[in-house]
Design a protein around this motif. Structure first.
Motif, PDB file in Angstrom:
ATOM      1  N   ALA A  40       0.819  -1.215   0.000  1.00  0.00           N
ATOM      2  CA  ALA A  40       0.000   0.000   0.000  1.00  0.00           C
ATOM      3  C   ALA A  40       0.854   1.267   0.000  1.00  0.00           C
ATOM      4  N   THR A  41       1.922   1.297   0.804  1.00  0.00           N
ATOM      5  CA  THR A  41       2.756   2.503   0.842  1.00  0.00           C
ATOM      6  C   THR A  41       3.589   2.638  -0.431  1.00  0.00           C
ATOM      7  N   PHE A  42       3.993   1.505  -1.013  1.00  0.00           N
ATOM      8  CA  PHE A  42       4.708   1.554  -2.281  1.00  0.00           C
ATOM      9  C   PHE A  42       3.782   2.071  -3.375  1.00  0.00           C
ATOM     10  N   ALA A  43       2.540   1.582  -3.401  1.00  0.00           N
ATOM     11  CA  ALA A  43       1.559   2.054  -4.372  1.00  0.00           C
ATOM     12  C   ALA A  43       1.370   3.567  -4.252  1.00  0.00           C
ATOM     13  N   ALA A  44       1.263   4.057  -3.031  1.00  0.00           N
ATOM     14  CA  ALA A  44       1.084   5.496  -2.821  1.00  0.00           C
ATOM     15  C   ALA A  44       2.286   6.282  -3.344  1.00  0.00           C
ATOM     16  N   ALA A  45       3.504   5.756  -3.139  1.00  0.00           N
ATOM     17  CA  ALA A  45       4.704   6.442  -3.617  1.00  0.00           C
ATOM     18  C   ALA A  45       4.722   6.547  -5.140  1.00  0.00           C
ATOM     19  N   LEU A  46       4.114   5.584  -5.808  1.00  0.00           N
ATOM     20  CA  LEU A  46       4.062   5.592  -7.276  1.00  0.00           C
ATOM     21  C   LEU A  46       2.798   6.242  -7.822  1.00  0.00           C
ATOM     22  N   GLY A  47       1.857   6.586  -6.936  1.00  0.00           N
ATOM     23  CA  GLY A  47       0.583   7.142  -7.390  1.00  0.00           C
ATOM     24  C   GLY A  47      -0.342   6.091  -7.971  1.00  0.00           C
ATOM     25  N   GLU A  48      -0.193   4.853  -7.513  1.00  0.00           N
ATOM     26  CA  GLU A  48      -1.001   3.730  -7.990  1.00  0.00           C
ATOM     27  C   GLU A  48      -2.059   3.360  -6.951  1.00  0.00           C
ATOM     28  N   SER A  49      -3.057   2.636  -7.389  1.00  0.00           N
ATOM     29  CA  SER A  49      -4.061   2.113  -6.472  1.00  0.00           C
ATOM     30  C   SER A  49      -3.438   1.002  -5.625  1.00  0.00           C
ATOM     31  N   PRO A  50      -3.670   1.004  -4.322  1.00  0.00           N
ATOM     32  CA  PRO A  50      -3.109  -0.063  -3.476  1.00  0.00           C
ATOM     33  C   PRO A  50      -3.590  -1.450  -3.890  1.00  0.00           C
ATOM     34  N   ASP A  51      -4.781  -1.539  -4.456  1.00  0.00           N
ATOM     35  CA  ASP A  51      -5.310  -2.832  -4.881  1.00  0.00           C
ATOM     36  C   ASP A  51      -4.567  -3.409  -6.083  1.00  0.00           C
ATOM     37  N   ALA A  52      -3.866  -2.555  -6.819  1.00  0.00           N
ATOM     38  CA  ALA A  52      -3.178  -3.000  -8.024  1.00  0.00           C
ATOM     39  C   ALA A  52      -1.821  -3.639  -7.743  1.00  0.00           C
ATOM     40  N   VAL A  53      -1.238  -3.378  -6.571  1.00  0.00           N
ATOM     41  CA  VAL A  53       0.134  -3.791  -6.286  1.00  0.00           C
ATOM     42  C   VAL A  53       0.160  -5.140  -5.574  1.00  0.00           C
ATOM     43  N   GLN A  54       0.985  -6.037  -6.109  1.00  0.00           N
ATOM     44  CA  GLN A  54       1.192  -7.362  -5.514  1.00  0.00           C
ATOM     45  C   GLN A  54       2.599  -7.414  -4.942  1.00  0.00           C
ATOM     46  N   GLU A  55       2.725  -7.885  -3.710  1.00  0.00           N
ATOM     47  CA  GLU A  55       4.032  -7.957  -3.048  1.00  0.00           C
ATOM     48  C   GLU A  55       4.626  -9.357  -3.173  1.00  0.00           C
ATOM     49  N   ARG A  56       5.935  -9.426  -3.356  1.00  0.00           N
ATOM     50  CA  ARG A  56       6.681 -10.680  -3.452  1.00  0.00           C
ATOM     51  C   ARG A  56       7.974 -10.547  -2.653  1.00  0.00           C
ATOM     52  N   THR A  57       8.601 -11.672  -2.386  1.00  0.00           N
ATOM     53  CA  THR A  57       9.956 -11.627  -1.827  1.00  0.00           C
ATOM     54  C   THR A  57      10.937 -11.432  -2.983  1.00  0.00           C
ATOM     55  N   ILE A  58      12.123 -10.992  -2.661  1.00  0.00           N
ATOM     56  CA  ILE A  58      13.168 -10.863  -3.671  1.00  0.00           C
ATOM     57  C   ILE A  58      13.464 -12.226  -4.283  1.00  0.00           C
ATOM     58  N   ASP A  59      13.544 -13.261  -3.452  1.00  0.00           N
ATOM     59  CA  ASP A  59      13.840 -14.598  -3.959  1.00  0.00           C
ATOM     60  C   ASP A  59      12.774 -15.069  -4.953  1.00  0.00           C
ATOM     61  N   ARG A  60      11.516 -14.815  -4.651  1.00  0.00           N
ATOM     62  CA  ARG A  60      10.441 -15.228  -5.575  1.00  0.00           C
ATOM     63  C   ARG A  60      10.517 -14.422  -6.871  1.00  0.00           C
ATOM     64  N   PHE A  61      10.823 -13.151  -6.768  1.00  0.00           N
ATOM     65  CA  PHE A  61      10.956 -12.294  -7.941  1.00  0.00           C
ATOM     66  C   PHE A  61      12.066 -12.791  -8.865  1.00  0.00           C
ATOM     67  N   LEU A  62      13.193 -13.216  -8.306  1.00  0.00           N
ATOM     68  CA  LEU A  62      14.349 -13.631  -9.109  1.00  0.00           C
ATOM     69  C   LEU A  62      14.366 -15.119  -9.439  1.00  0.00           C
ATOM     70  N   ARG A  63      13.480 -15.891  -8.844  1.00  0.00           N
ATOM     71  CA  ARG A  63      13.478 -17.346  -9.046  1.00  0.00           C
ATOM     72  C   ARG A  63      13.521 -17.768 -10.516  1.00  0.00           C
ATOM     73  N   PRO A  64      12.703 -17.189 -11.409  1.00  0.00           N
ATOM     74  CA  PRO A  64      12.764 -17.635 -12.808  1.00  0.00           C
ATOM     75  C   PRO A  64      14.154 -17.455 -13.418  1.00  0.00           C
ATOM     76  N   ASN A  65      14.810 -16.364 -13.097  1.00  0.00           N
ATOM     77  CA  ASN A  65      16.137 -16.093 -13.660  1.00  0.00           C
ATOM     78  C   ASN A  65      17.180 -17.042 -13.091  1.00  0.00           C
ATOM     79  N   LEU A  66      17.099 -17.322 -11.817  1.00  0.00           N
ATOM     80  CA  LEU A  66      18.038 -18.257 -11.206  1.00  0.00           C
ATOM     81  C   LEU A  66      17.826 -19.669 -11.739  1.00  0.00           C
ATOM     82  N   GLN A  67      16.566 -20.068 -11.924  1.00  0.00           N
ATOM     83  CA  GLN A  67      16.277 -21.404 -12.443  1.00  0.00           C
ATOM     84  C   GLN A  67      16.773 -21.569 -13.879  1.00  0.00           C
ATOM     85  N   VAL A  68      16.562 -20.559 -14.707  1.00  0.00           N
ATOM     86  CA  VAL A  68      17.042 -20.627 -16.091  1.00  0.00           C
ATOM     87  C   VAL A  68      18.561 -20.694 -16.109  1.00  0.00           C
ATOM     88  N   ALA A  69      19.221 -19.864 -15.299  1.00  0.00           N
ATOM     89  CA  ALA A  69      20.685 -19.851 -15.272  1.00  0.00           C
ATOM     90  C   ALA A  69      21.247 -21.182 -14.765  1.00  0.00           C
TER      91      ALA A  69
END
Length: 140
Positions: free
Chosen positions: A51-80
């Motif tokens: 919600a606070t990240f959405a506000a910093a970007l001027g986005e709706s809080p409902d639009a933003v999905q939160e993830r861990t860094i590991d989950r965000f990078l998982r596809p790249n690590l798996q491919v590598a």
């Protein structure tokens, strides 16, 4: 969210490190895109949430999905790890993951757009209170 923004510039050394760490890396999705270093002013006394990240970007809080860094990078690590042509990049992805996880309050956020396009951020706080990290685009 408090409107008081960080007045100091982001840590220049950290921004150089972020730029260097992402050199040559493309975020894996249906369309591969570079990781662009970002610095986002953010109130130093406000916890980092979707919600606070959405506000910093001027986005709706409902639009933003939160993830861990590991989950965000998982596809790249798996491919590598599994693709021989990408294997040389694995240490670079691991260093980038460690760099992001070393930032205070590190998190990844996604904002789905239209036609399968997703804006993605992986950020944390620098020593000055800014949110620093990366922005990229994923195609799903």
């Amino acid at each position: 969210m408090d409107d008081e923004r960080v007045e100091r510039a982001p840590d220049e050394g950290l921004m150089r490190t972020l730029t260097h760490a992402a050199t040559g890396l493309l975020y894996t999705s249906e369309g591969d895109h570079p990781l662009e270093p970002v610095a986002i002013p953010f109130p130093s006394d406000t916890p980092l949430t979707a919600a606070t990240f959405a506000a910093a970007l001027g986005e709706s809080p409902d639009a933003v999905q939160e993830r861990t860094i590991d989950r965000f990078l998982r596809p790249n690590l798996q491919v590598a790890e599994s693709d021989e042509t990408q294997r040389a990049q694995l240490p670079n992805w691991q260093r980038l993951r460690d760099l992001l996880n070393g930032l205070a309050e590190s998190r990844a956020f996604r904002i789905p757009r239209t036609h399968g396009v997703v804006d993605c951020w992986a950020v944390g706080r620098d020593g000055e209170g800014h949110l620093v990290g990366y922005h990229t685009t994923a195609i799903e």
